[in-house]
Design a protein around this motif. Structure first.
Motif, PDB file in Angstrom:
ATOM      1  N   GLU A   1       0.825  -1.206   0.000  1.00  0.00           N
ATOM      2  CA  GLU A   1       0.000   0.000   0.000  1.00  0.00           C
ATOM      3  C   GLU A   1       0.864   1.263   0.000  1.00  0.00           C
ATOM      4  N   ASN A   2       0.502   2.222  -0.848  1.00  0.00           N
ATOM      5  CA  ASN A   2       1.165   3.527  -0.995  1.00  0.00           C
ATOM      6  C   ASN A   2       2.530   3.453  -1.657  1.00  0.00           C
ATOM      7  N   GLU A   3       2.924   2.294  -2.148  1.00  0.00           N
ATOM      8  CA  GLU A   3       4.215   2.170  -2.831  1.00  0.00           C
ATOM      9  C   GLU A   3       4.061   2.377  -4.332  1.00  0.00           C
ATOM     10  N   GLU A   4       5.129   2.843  -4.948  1.00  0.00           N
ATOM     11  CA  GLU A   4       5.186   3.001  -6.391  1.00  0.00           C
ATOM     12  C   GLU A   4       6.610   2.796  -6.855  1.00  0.00           C
TER      13      GLU A   4
ATOM     14  N   GLN B   1       9.354   3.287  -3.874  1.00  0.00           N
ATOM     15  CA  GLN B   1       9.216   4.362  -2.897  1.00  0.00           C
ATOM     16  C   GLN B   1       7.825   4.350  -2.279  1.00  0.00           C
ATOM     17  N   ASN B   2       7.761   4.806  -1.060  1.00  0.00           N
ATOM     18  CA  ASN B   2       6.501   5.013  -0.362  1.00  0.00           C
ATOM     19  C   ASN B   2       6.524   6.445   0.151  1.00  0.00           C
TER      20      ASN B   2
ATOM     21  N   THR C   1       4.528   8.179   1.752  1.00  0.00           N
ATOM     22  CA  THR C   1       4.004   8.434   3.093  1.00  0.00           C
ATOM     23  C   THR C   1       5.028   8.081   4.169  1.00  0.00           C
TER      24      THR C   1
ATOM     25  N   SER D   1      11.108   9.006   0.985  1.00  0.00           N
ATOM     26  CA  SER D   1      11.494   9.174  -0.416  1.00  0.00           C
ATOM     27  C   SER D   1      12.871   9.812  -0.452  1.00  0.00           C
TER      28      SER D   1
ATOM     29  N   MET E   1      12.316  -2.473   1.800  1.00  0.00           N
ATOM     30  CA  MET E   1      12.012  -1.795   0.548  1.00  0.00           C
ATOM     31  C   MET E   1      13.262  -1.701  -0.329  1.00  0.00           C
TER      32      MET E   1
END
Length: 211
Positions: free
Chosen positions: A8-11, A24-25, A27, A30, A85
């Motif tokens: 969740e919230n990762e890209e 990266q997340n 929230t 970064s 991550m």
């Protein structure tokens, strides 16, 4: 092609015209311009052995593989979610033979990394002392990344000195207002500043980063 599960919230962001990918997340954590400058200004031999202390999501280590394809990099990050991550980003780029990520305390790096064996140590550390008047972020992960909660400037310089070979190099970005402290601590741990680069955010402004 390597496929990667995102939480969740990762890209996945792309670096160097999509040659390198990083998870990266926003929230949580970064990478910033500081990290890009750290990797860009690091000057080493092609087959150097590097320790990346306080490595976060591995951005600086990943950047360095673009410039130094034969370098061996040990990245150390204390926060388990962020280190995990970084490990997934390393796997996504098929760089596991070049980058090893340790979810350990950088203060203790000389306990699990070989002393006096690194050509270079790089570090984008927490900038702010807890009593410096800067408000601590309520997000614990961001607070640890920005404030000296888990590690301080002396810890980093002492550890770097222990890891470096004779004539090894420490590359670090920090705040200009702590430059005098940095130089004093380097002298204490047998490191000598050879080059200082200041960075200004825009023309006419004072420097906000030193490297």
């Amino acid at each position: 092609m390597t496929f990667m599960i995102l939480y969740e919230n990762e890209e996945i962001n792309h670096l160097f015209d999509e040659k390198i990918k990083i998870i990266q997340n926003k929230t949580v954590f970064s990478f910033s311009l500081d990290t890009i400058l750290l990797a860009y200004f690091t000057q080493i031999k092609k087959n150097s052995k590097i320790a990346d202390l306080c490595s976060g999501n591995g951005a600086a280590s990943l950047f360095l593989t673009h410039y130094y394809k034969k370098a061996q990099i040990d990245a150390v990050e204390i926060q388990s979610d962020i280190a995990e991550m970084a490990k997934r980003s390393v796997a996504l780029n098929e760089l596991s033979e070049q980058i090893t990520v340790y979810n350990r305390d950088a203060k203790e790096a000389t306990d699990f990394l070989k002393k006096d064996s690194y050509d270079a140590v790089i570090c984008n550390p927490p900038y702010f002392e807890l009593d410096s008047g800067h408000k601590v972020n309520p997000n614990e992960q961001l607070a640890i990344a920005r404030h000296e909660i888990m590690i301080n400037l002396e810890d980093i310089i002492k550890t770097a000195s222990g890891l470096l070979k004779t004539k090894g190099k420490l590359f670090m970005v920090h705040r200009p207002d702590r430059l005098t402290e940095m130089i004093t601590l380097m002298a204490k741990y047998d490191l000598m500043p050879r080059k200082i680069q200041s960075v200004i955010p825009k023309k006419g402004r004072e420097a906000n980063i030193v490297w």
